[in-house]
Design an enzyme around this catalytic site. Structure first.
Site, PDB file in Angstrom:
ATOM      1  N   GLU A 165     -10.691   6.682   5.334  1.00 29.57           N
ATOM      2  CA  GLU A 165     -10.722   5.748   6.463  1.00 29.57           C
ATOM      3  C   GLU A 165     -11.296   6.358   7.743  1.00 29.57           C
ATOM      4  O   GLU A 165     -12.158   5.744   8.386  1.00 29.57           O
ATOM      5  CB  GLU A 165      -9.321   5.189   6.691  1.00 29.57           C
ATOM      6  CG  GLU A 165      -8.897   4.218   5.588  1.00 29.57           C
ATOM      7  CD  GLU A 165      -7.413   3.902   5.596  1.00 29.57           C
ATOM      8  OE1 GLU A 165      -6.715   4.390   6.515  1.00 29.57           O
ATOM      9  OE2 GLU A 165      -6.947   3.186   4.699  1.00 29.57           O
ATOM     10  N   LYS A 216       0.823  -1.207   0.000  1.00 27.26           N
ATOM     11  CA  LYS A 216       0.000   0.000   0.000  1.00 27.26           C
ATOM     12  C   LYS A 216       0.859   1.259   0.000  1.00 27.26           C
ATOM     13  O   LYS A 216       0.434   2.318  -0.475  1.00 27.26           O
ATOM     14  CB  LYS A 216      -0.925  -0.014   1.228  1.00 27.26           C
ATOM     15  CG  LYS A 216      -1.912   1.139   1.308  1.00 27.26           C
ATOM     16  CD  LYS A 216      -2.840   0.936   2.496  1.00 27.26           C
ATOM     17  CE  LYS A 216      -3.808   2.085   2.672  1.00 27.26           C
ATOM     18  NZ  LYS A 216      -4.734   1.855   3.802  1.00 27.26           N
ATOM     19  N   ASP A 229      -6.630   8.035  13.639  1.00 28.35           N
ATOM     20  CA  ASP A 229      -6.443   6.759  12.945  1.00 28.35           C
ATOM     21  C   ASP A 229      -4.955   6.532  12.649  1.00 28.35           C
ATOM     22  O   ASP A 229      -4.401   7.090  11.705  1.00 28.35           O
ATOM     23  CB  ASP A 229      -7.247   6.773  11.642  1.00 28.35           C
ATOM     24  CG  ASP A 229      -7.159   5.455  10.878  1.00 28.35           C
ATOM     25  OD1 ASP A 229      -6.432   4.550  11.316  1.00 28.35           O
ATOM     26  OD2 ASP A 229      -7.818   5.332   9.826  1.00 28.35           O
TER      27      ASP A 229
END
Length: 628
Positions: free
Chosen positions: A167, A69, A189
């Protein structure tokens, strides 16, 4: 009934969820676990994904791909992990990243697609029906190229990606599920590879509005693991005189132990790390790695990583126009938020105890499935309003970045502006799109360029070129340029060239603050020079149009004024104040001459912010680049 699944495609682990009635549920994988390692093993025709692939990492590290990623949608020269990877990567012909396994080469999108395919297949087995649609999450600070690449990965996996959702926004949907109350919350996050923080306002009527977002696309659990890895390698080299970095198998064993040690230090104050037979010495005898690490040591070696969480938090709070006292809850998302130092950090920043209201490993996928339910029509009375994280601009005269869509603008969004030319008989322009918070285009990240040709030959300032920025709900940008008199236009989807480096992204706002005063002064100087150039152009035009009416004496005066302007503009270290003084002097002298030979005198030169006759914003195009 057809289902849109929600997928959290993570750096270290991924998760899939679906809506069962009005409630989101995580789908366990074929191995019975609720999350799947984002790890792929390839050898010949053998392909393994998840835990089965992860088990191969020690014996065959060169065939196991993880943390891909961090490469998706990025250029090869932006990758900083090259030296620490057990598998090979190389530069693609388009400047991107290629992963080399044996004689085959794979793009990051392909590797990500293998992970998505497993999640899709596990969901199909669980639900007993084919799955063709999904909502996939990305870090809020993913740029356009990374979002497009993620969407492409979904398509490769056989999924129609209905929406790309941020997200932390997804996590807020999971947090708000079943609640009917007004709240201002922060979603913190910190995952395996990226960090996001978002400030949201949740309404009792079902609105989820993102007020601001910030983050760091190159900060996560993997970076904390790497500090432990470096510590173990250095200690072993001091004791044994052997550098383990040259042995891929040894490094993979250390990586596994480092990750386990980090997890243990969230529960205990000290961990003993033991790796027997880590390597064989030159004497043929095996060596063991034995080391102890305390939580205090770990937190000290990672102090700079923890500190990097602070700026995005304060920036997001500032952009939201809220105070600490306005925040009612801080929601923790991502496995790395289990570290005690993170809990203390969050409390220090926001002044309240963070809450584990949602599952940090599953909430993002659950929020994605809720978004899928909204699209499908199963979930009603929820309105999601997300934002774009960085400003989108077009380069204008003097290399300035003319902001079309400011950062933290609610998306989808569309903005139009009309520009014109800076040179006579100019027939083409290049629209240069940038992203970032600096005032000069060259200091921001290049998103791409495209040409609009076939502009009618006219004088400077007469053509009207309408530029439109249209950013969709996925955060993906489309740009249109149209010449009004002919209707000739060109549409350009910004992708491929939008590879903003993680370093540039995370520094964009910090740089804007650091250099704000410098940028302001430079901008004012450039704008003043533009005014001077416009005045010169006006004088030259009069000389050309009235050359037969103006006597030699007055021609000499005008030519001297033109020369004075050019000398002042080209003077080294000239200041804005000096230029303004010169402009005032020249305007007064020129106005007297102008009145003699023109019916309607103009005492002031046009400025960059003056308006055109149609009420649109003044702008110019110099050479091939739109300038305003």
């Amino acid at each position: 009934m057809w289902k849109i699944i929600g997928i959290d495609l993570g750096t270290t682990n991924s998760c899939v969820s679906y809506m069962m009635g009005d409630k989101s549920e995580v789908i366990a994988n074929a191995e019975g676990k609720r999350t799947t390692p984002s790890v792929v093993y390839i050898k010949g025709d053998e392909l393994l994904v998840g835990d089965l692939a992860k088990r191969k990492a020690i014996l065959e590290p060169g065939n196991v791909i993880y943390e891909v990623k961090r490469f998706i949608g990025r250029k090869y020269n932006e990758v900083v992990e090259k030296e620490s990877l057990p598998y090979n990567i190389k530069e693609d012909k388009d400047g991107g990243v290629l992963i080399v396994i044996g004689k085959k080469e794979y793009k990051p999108e392909q590797i990500s697609a293998f992970v998505l395919q497993k999640l899709k297949e596990d969901a199909e087995k669980f639900l007993g029906t084919p799955i063709t649609q999904a909502v996939i999450t990305v870090p809020a600070y993913f740029n356009d190229s990374q979002r497009n690449a993620t969407k492409a990965a979904g398509e490769i996996a056989g999924l129609k990606v209905e929406r790309i959702i941020n997200e932390p926004t997804a996590a807020s949907l999971a947090y708000g599920e079943g609640k009917n109350k007004d709240a201002k919350i922060v979603v913190f996050d910190l995952g395996g590879g990226t960090f996001d923080v978002s400030v949201l306002e949740i309404g009792a009527e079902g609105t989820f509005q993102v007020l601001a977002t910030s983050g760091d696309t190159h900060l996560g659990g993997a970076d904390f693991d790497q500090r432990i890895i470096n510590f173990l390698v250095e200690q072993f080299k001091l004791k044994e005189g052997i550098d383990l970095k040259d042995n891929a198998m040894s490094m993979q064993r250390i990586k596994n132990e480092a990750e386990a040690a980090k997890h243990q230090l969230s529960q205990t104050e000290r961990v003993d790390i033991s790796i027997p037979f880590i390597i064989t010495g030159k004497d043929g005898l095996p060596r063991n790695l034995e080391e102890s690490l305390t939580r205090a040591q770990f937190e000290n070696m990672c102090k700079d990583l923890f500190d990097r969480c602070k700026t995005p938090c304060t920036q997001a709070l500032e952009d939201s126009k809220l105070k600490k006292s306005d925040i009612q809850e801080v929601i923790l998302v991502g496995g790395s938020t289990r570290m005690p130092a993170v809990l203390s950090l969050v409390k220090d920043i926001f002044g309240i105890e963070p809450k584990a209201t949602v599952n940090p490993d599953e909430s993002v996928a659950q929020g994605a499935s809720i978004q899928g339910g909204i699209i499908q029509g199963d979930v009603k009375d929820i309105l999601l309003l997300d934002v774009t994280p960085l400003s989108l601009a077009v380069e204008v005269e003097g290399w300035l970045a003319h902001v079309m869509i400011p950062r933290n603008t609610t998306i989808p969004a569309k903005k139009e502006n009309t520009f014109t030319t800076a040179a006579d008989n100019q027939t083409a322009v290049t629209v240069h799109v940038t992203q970032g918070e600096r005032q000069f285009a060259r200091d921001n990240k290049d998103l791409g360029m495209f040409n609009l040709e076939g502009i009618p030959m006219m004088r400077r300032g007469q053509p009207q070129i309408e530029v439109s920025f249209d950013i969709d709900a996925n955060g993906i940008l489309n740009v249109t340029a149209k010449e009004k008199s002919t209707g000739k236009e060109i549409n350009h989807r910004i992708e491929g060239s939008t590879n903003i480096s993680d370093e540039d992204i995370t520094k964009a706002k910090a740089e804007a603050e650091k250099f704000a005063e410098e940028d302001r002064k430079r901008r004012e100087l450039v704008e003043t020079k533009n005014r001077l150039e416009a005045l010169v152009y006006q004088m030259e035009q009069m000389m050309s149009e009235q050359k037969d009416k103006i006597p030699a004496e007055d021609k000499e005066k005008v030519n001297k004024l033109i020369a004075d302007c050019k000398t002042a503009k080209d003077k080294e270290d000239v200041t804005k104040e000096e230029l303004e003084t010169e402009i005032d002097r020249v305007q007064k002298e020129f106005a007297e001459l102008y009145n003699k030979y023109q019916a309607a005198p103009t005492a002031e030169a046009p400025k960059p912010d003056d308006e055109l006759e149609n009420g649109k914003e003044w702008g110019t195009v110099e050479g091939e680049v739109i300038n305003a």
